[in-house]
Design an enzyme around this catalytic site. Structure first.
Site, short mmCIF file in Angstrom:
data_model
loop_
_atom_site.label_atom_id
_atom_site.label_comp_id
_atom_site.label_asym_id
_atom_site.label_seq_id
_atom_site.Cartn_x
_atom_site.Cartn_y
_atom_site.Cartn_z
N SER A 1 0.86 -1.18 0.00
CA SER A 1 0.00 0.00 0.00
C SER A 1 0.90 1.23 0.00
O SER A 1 1.74 1.38 0.89
CB SER A 1 -0.87 -0.05 1.25
OG SER A 1 -1.59 1.15 1.42
N LYS B 1 -1.31 -0.99 -4.18
CA LYS B 1 -2.50 -0.23 -3.79
C LYS B 1 -2.08 1.23 -3.63
O LYS B 1 -1.08 1.51 -2.96
CB LYS B 1 -3.05 -0.79 -2.47
CG LYS B 1 -4.15 0.04 -1.83
CD LYS B 1 -4.83 -0.74 -0.70
CE LYS B 1 -4.77 0.00 0.61
NZ LYS B 1 -5.43 -0.75 1.72
N LYS C 1 -3.19 5.12 -2.43
CA LYS C 1 -4.15 5.92 -1.67
C LYS C 1 -4.63 7.07 -2.54
O LYS C 1 -3.82 7.69 -3.25
CB LYS C 1 -3.46 6.48 -0.41
CG LYS C 1 -3.05 5.41 0.58
CD LYS C 1 -4.28 4.77 1.22
CE LYS C 1 -3.88 3.83 2.34
NZ LYS C 1 -5.07 3.26 3.00
N ASP D 1 -7.46 3.08 -2.68
CA ASP D 1 -8.11 3.15 -1.36
C ASP D 1 -8.33 4.62 -1.01
O ASP D 1 -7.37 5.39 -0.90
CB ASP D 1 -7.20 2.48 -0.32
CG ASP D 1 -7.83 2.42 1.06
OD1 ASP D 1 -8.96 2.94 1.24
OD2 ASP D 1 -7.18 1.87 1.98
N GLU E 1 -11.34 0.79 -2.69
CA GLU E 1 -11.58 0.51 -1.27
C GLU E 1 -12.16 1.73 -0.56
O GLU E 1 -11.64 2.85 -0.71
CB GLU E 1 -10.22 0.11 -0.65
CG GLU E 1 -10.28 -0.39 0.78
CD GLU E 1 -8.90 -0.89 1.24
OE1 GLU E 1 -8.14 -1.44 0.41
OE2 GLU E 1 -8.58 -0.71 2.42
N ASP F 1 -13.58 -1.38 3.97
CA ASP F 1 -12.59 -1.52 5.05
C ASP F 1 -13.21 -0.93 6.31
O ASP F 1 -13.86 -1.66 7.10
CB ASP F 1 -11.30 -0.78 4.61
CG ASP F 1 -10.23 -0.68 5.69
OD1 ASP F 1 -10.48 -1.09 6.83
OD2 ASP F 1 -9.12 -0.17 5.41
N LYS G 1 -9.49 -6.76 8.56
CA LYS G 1 -8.38 -6.40 9.46
C LYS G 1 -8.77 -6.91 10.83
O LYS G 1 -9.78 -6.45 11.39
CB LYS G 1 -8.19 -4.89 9.52
CG LYS G 1 -7.67 -4.28 8.23
CD LYS G 1 -7.49 -2.79 8.38
CE LYS G 1 -7.01 -2.17 7.08
NZ LYS G 1 -7.00 -0.70 7.14
N GLY H 1 -3.85 -4.40 6.51
CA GLY H 1 -2.90 -4.12 7.59
C GLY H 1 -3.07 -2.72 8.14
O GLY H 1 -3.78 -1.88 7.58
#
Ligand code: OSB
Ligand code: MG
Length: 371
Positions: free
Chosen positions: A138, A164, A166, A191, A216, A241, A265, A293
């Site tokens: 990520s 991934k 952000k 995400d 996400e 998430d 998670k 994570g």
């Protein structure tokens, strides 16, 4: 097992590089390690993933310390338990609403202890089926697209096969467009950490043309209905998430089509058992899942790795190697990335790595032992 004592360690650990999401920037992470000791002297470790402030969730280091010290530890210390599942039958634990990160830290420690007492790896005790797990990475928000593309290139070279990114308003379509043009074929997902509203649907729809594995948590953490409306407009699958704080919410989200994928998670949902319940629910609904994570140290990472061996884990996990996060992890051996973007699952008892006491001591700000 009979828990003789529970120790809390408040640690301060510095990330190798700051990690920025739509909700804020982390460079120094505080984390709570939970150590439980059985009357035989065997010990187990868990990690509490709450943040320095109530940004990702309402839980903070302060609330978790308080809830464990005043409400969870008194129920666990001195108790005879056949196995960690019994934690969830304790009336006063069932009575605690929310505070999943606090519960998870203690529940994980019980699982590590229990597997060590059985001399079995945790992954086998919970029904895992793999000896390697898929490791993705990520990547946070950067100062420039140039910087981001450099980091993507470096991570691909290190061996990460799923990236991934952000996103947030102002750091989305143009950025993804450039990354996709630079790397037309990589496994890519994004995400938003809840940064958008339904009014942004048209903008989010523009992401459909970049062949993303999933988007996400685009909308507010409480907005399940909004996500189910958005899901009808997007071709890109929605993964939730922040919204999925319990097996109940996972059920609701799947029932109303708020998502087709769940990022599990353990910290967010309360530990190993609720994670397995959500995993099983996804499997029953023919929906894929994966393990996310929270920048964990090697201790929390051990629990993530064990969960990622479950049968319905169908996507790459946000479980990267120790050196992606820290100059020096607090466990030995550290978690290492294989060239095929996997991490080996240890066959040693419990989480399969050992906490290095001296490394914990040098990072500890505060310690409390409850007997
Ligand atoms: O939303 O998945 C997230 C880290 C901290 C808080 C929230 C998230 C993340 C990550 C990093 O994306 C995942 C990891 O490598 O631990
Ligand atoms: Mg996320």
């Amino acid at each position: 097992m009979r828990i003789k004592s529970l120790a809390l360690y408040l640690l301060e650990v510095r990330l190798r590089a700051p990690f920025e999401t739509s909700f804020g920037l982390t460079d120094v992470r505080r984390t709570i390690l939970v150590q439980v000791e059985d009357k035989t002297g065997e010990i187990g470790w868990g990690e509490v993933v709450s943040g320095n402030g109530p940004w990702y969730s309402y839980e903070t280091i302060g609330t978790s310390w308080h809830v464990i010290r005043d409400y969870i530890a008194p129920e666990v210390v001195g108790k005879e338990m056949e196995q960690p599942r019994d934690f969830w039958s304790l009336r006063k634990i069932r009575g605690i609403r929310g505070h999943n990160m606090a519960k998870a830290g203690v529940e994980e420690a019980l699982w590590d202890l229990y597997s060590r007492m059985l001399s079995k790896p945790l992954y086998k005790v919970i029904g895992g089926i793999r000896n390697k797990i898929l490791s993705g990475i990520s990547i946070g928000i950067k100062k420039s697209v140039y910087e981001l593309i450099n980091e993507v290139s470096k991570r691909l070279e290190e061996g990460y096969k799923r990236i991934k990114l952000k996103i947030k308003p102002g750091w989305d379509v143009d950025v993804i467009d450039k990354v996709r043009k630079a790397y037309p074929n990589i496994l890519l997902q994004v995400d938003a950490n809840a940064a958008y509203t339904l009014e942004d649907a048209a903008r989010l729809k523009m992401l459909d043309k970049y062949n993303l594995l999933m988007i996400e948590q685009p909308l507010n953490f409480e907005d399940l209905v909004g996500h189910s409306r958005l899901a009808k407009e997007l071709a890109t699958p929605i993964c939730l998430d922040e919204s999925i704080k319990s097996p109940y919410l996972a059920w609701e989200a799947l029932e109303i089509g708020a998502c087709s994928i769940i990022n599990i998670k353990p910290g967010r949902v309360g530990g190993i058992i609720p994670s397995i319940q959500i995993h099983d629910l996804c499997m029953k609904n023919s929906k894929g899942t994966w393990i996310g994570g929270m920048l964990e140290t090697g201790v929390g990472r051990g629990h993530l790795v064990a969960l990622a061996t479950l049968p319905n884990i169908r996507y790459y996990n946000d479980i990267s190697a120790s050196n992606r996060y820290y100059e020096e992890d607090i466990v030995e051996p550290p978690w290492i990335l294989n060239p095929d973007s996997t991490i080996n699952v240890p066959e040693k008892p419990g989480i399969g790595v050992e906490v290095v006491e001296e490394r914990v001591r040098s990072r500890t700000l505060k310690k409390l032992v409850i007997k």
